[in-house]
Design an enzyme around this catalytic site. Sequence first.
Site, PDB file in Angstrom:
ATOM      1  N   THR A  22       0.828  -1.201   0.000  1.00 36.65           N
ATOM      2  CA  THR A  22       0.000   0.000   0.000  1.00 36.65           C
ATOM      3  C   THR A  22       0.863   1.252   0.000  1.00 36.65           C
ATOM      4  O   THR A  22       0.699   2.144  -0.841  1.00 36.65           O
ATOM      5  CB  THR A  22      -0.916   0.007   1.236  1.00 36.65           C
ATOM      6  OG1 THR A  22      -1.765  -1.142   1.181  1.00 36.65           O
ATOM      7  CG2 THR A  22      -1.761   1.267   1.286  1.00 36.65           C
ATOM      8  N   ASN A  99      -7.685  -5.817   0.322  1.00 39.59           N
ATOM      9  CA  ASN A  99      -8.541  -5.436   1.448  1.00 39.59           C
ATOM     10  C   ASN A  99      -9.981  -5.230   0.984  1.00 39.59           C
ATOM     11  O   ASN A  99     -10.309  -5.403  -0.188  1.00 39.59           O
ATOM     12  CB  ASN A  99      -7.983  -4.178   2.137  1.00 39.59           C
ATOM     13  CG  ASN A  99      -8.162  -2.928   1.299  1.00 39.59           C
ATOM     14  OD1 ASN A  99      -8.540  -2.992   0.138  1.00 39.59           O
ATOM     15  ND2 ASN A  99      -7.893  -1.776   1.879  1.00 39.59           N
ATOM     16  N   HIS A 449      -5.329  -5.264  10.954  1.00 43.94           N
ATOM     17  CA  HIS A 449      -4.940  -3.858  10.962  1.00 43.94           C
ATOM     18  C   HIS A 449      -3.676  -3.651  11.788  1.00 43.94           C
ATOM     19  O   HIS A 449      -3.601  -2.730  12.609  1.00 43.94           O
ATOM     20  CB  HIS A 449      -6.079  -2.991  11.514  1.00 43.94           C
ATOM     21  CG  HIS A 449      -7.272  -2.910  10.595  1.00 43.94           C
ATOM     22  ND1 HIS A 449      -8.536  -2.604  11.026  1.00 43.94           N
ATOM     23  CD2 HIS A 449      -7.362  -3.111   9.269  1.00 43.94           C
ATOM     24  CE1 HIS A 449      -9.366  -2.610   9.988  1.00 43.94           C
ATOM     25  NE2 HIS A 449      -8.681  -2.920   8.914  1.00 43.94           N
TER      26      HIS A 449
END
Lengths: 512, 150
Positions: A22, A99, A449
């Site tokens: 990411t 995700n 997370h």
Amino acid sequence: MTSTRGDRPATDVDVAVVGGGTAGCVVAARLSEDPARRVLLLEEGPDPQPIPPIVSDPKRQSELILESPYVRMYDVERPDGSSFPLLSGRIMGGGSSINNLAVVRPMRADFDAWSTFGGDGWSYDALLPLLRAIEDDPDFGDDPIHGSGGPLHLERSYRLDETVDPPVRALIAAAGDAGLPPCHDLNVPDPIGVCASPYNIVDGRRQSTAVAYLEPARGRPNLTIHADATVVRVLVDDGRACGVEVRDPDGRTTTIGARQVVVAGGVFHSPELLIRSGIGPSDELTAHGIAPRVVREGVGRGYQDHAVVYVTFQGTTELREDYVIPKVRLIAKSHPDRATPDLHVFMQPSIRMEGLPPLLPVSVRLLEHRATGRVRLASADPGELPIVEPALLQHPGDVEAMAGGIAFVRELVRHPALAEFYGDLVNPEPDADADMLEHILTSYISYYHGVGTCRIGAADDPLAVVDAGLRVYGVDGLWVADASVLPTVPHANTNLAAIMVGELGARAVAAA
Amino acid sequence: MRLEGTIDIPAPAEAVWAVIIDPRDLAACVPGVSDVRQLDDRTFEGSVRASVGPIDGDFAFRSVLATLSYPDELVVDVEGTDSVTKSRVVAHIEAGLSSTSDESTTLAYRATVTTKGRLAIIGDMVLRATAGMMIGQVTKCLRARLEAPA
């Protein structure tokens, strides 16, 4: 330049970005905006072009997670010996490629907390312009806290004020009577209530950072992308990062010189790479026979995540497949005295099995983590996954908050509107508080997370790994730029926070 | 995942034992089980179908009666694979009977279920969610069978 896979780069570069997850895609795309800067992006996973539909089509999310080769699992244990998986994305774009596409900002309280570790530059006011610059939010583009024209497009497929879906209307009614109003914009600094979830989707296509950031940068002659490339270690010479050692899928290693190195391997692999490079806690370096370059006790420590516990009710009717999720989420407090909402509650799709009535799970997701876990090396071999000890629900305050959240949900579903759909609690058995406590401690899983394993902090903070500008203490020319630098887990999904860190990392390197 | 509990059945222990060691009798009491095939006197196969939201899956399993020692030791090992993720699920179940009177029996059970592979992402939640109701249905079914006139 098109990507090559597993080939040895022939020339040295200005910046080597390790990890095309990411944040890494953000770093590489931003830094290569300067045509004079030669940027190399190294990703251990594949970089399929075009992106396969199983990844790009949000409707295939379940298939992506359950069947695709792009998800990596890390088995972790609960104290009772049972196990559950943590996940990461092993493909260009990393977590943003696998995700659930939610674009959720950290809350103001998170920036307040991060400021205590990183100073004023981490405050909400300081970072709001960056959050605005990241997004393209047509629903709120004129709003002073939102942005338009940024790389990350947001869309809300569902408007609370237009809903005709009976279960969602019931949830809105029940939550409203519990003091939780409809929340049309989840990305305000202090959200609470029934919120329409914003997603990074354009024309039915996932906007991972491999799409939103890297795709427009792929044609740049100063950007080289190497997928299927495992970085064995960062090379450090005389206190300064000077390159990386890379292993291709055939086991050949090569050395690439770089003036600057940005580690963006994510919460599991950034600390792993630092330790393999001799930057880590003394016990880990000693245990694996790695020559110490810089002893930093915080590397791998400080892991935080969100715990999730499911409670399941008997359904009073068969529900449609698309039920509430992924349209809305409930942001709530585990106890009215909490200063900050600490729960995400999702009304999950029904479970059906012949001979049983439909079952309706509700997931309670605790957005705080008072304990801290650890990521350690299983071995010095980069082919072996690290060991993760997440320490979820290991603090009495976390257990208490989770129990409070479950009690809140049990009360909520008794509201007449929701009671049309939700019957008796069937898991855990509703008889005793002790059963609920056991259920919490033996069934929790992760919201996926993880943060904190290379966290920011002041120079005299013994567990800090990077400074407020993401520079690794003790090594010049080396940065960490991914969610591992966040010192506390935000009250939100972490993907947007990781993008923000990627942007900060790119700025820091460019300014160095 | 671990499961532990007791089931009270208003029938003599011998009658309960006869049902629980007969794969077809027992399978007929477990919700969702179909295609039961007996391979030998201790082994049978079958499948279970379940859905979670949009995901539909079949779980094909083989069950082996590993230990049979009336009345207090029945050990069953179950192994299976799901059709969606091809993950492996292994269950080890121990059960025993104790007579509470001439006409009533308590069945005590203890099970450990382990999921290996992607199914672990949602499988545990589904198992936990359904286990209690399945055991409730099995109890109801066993009682009905054993109470029914011969």
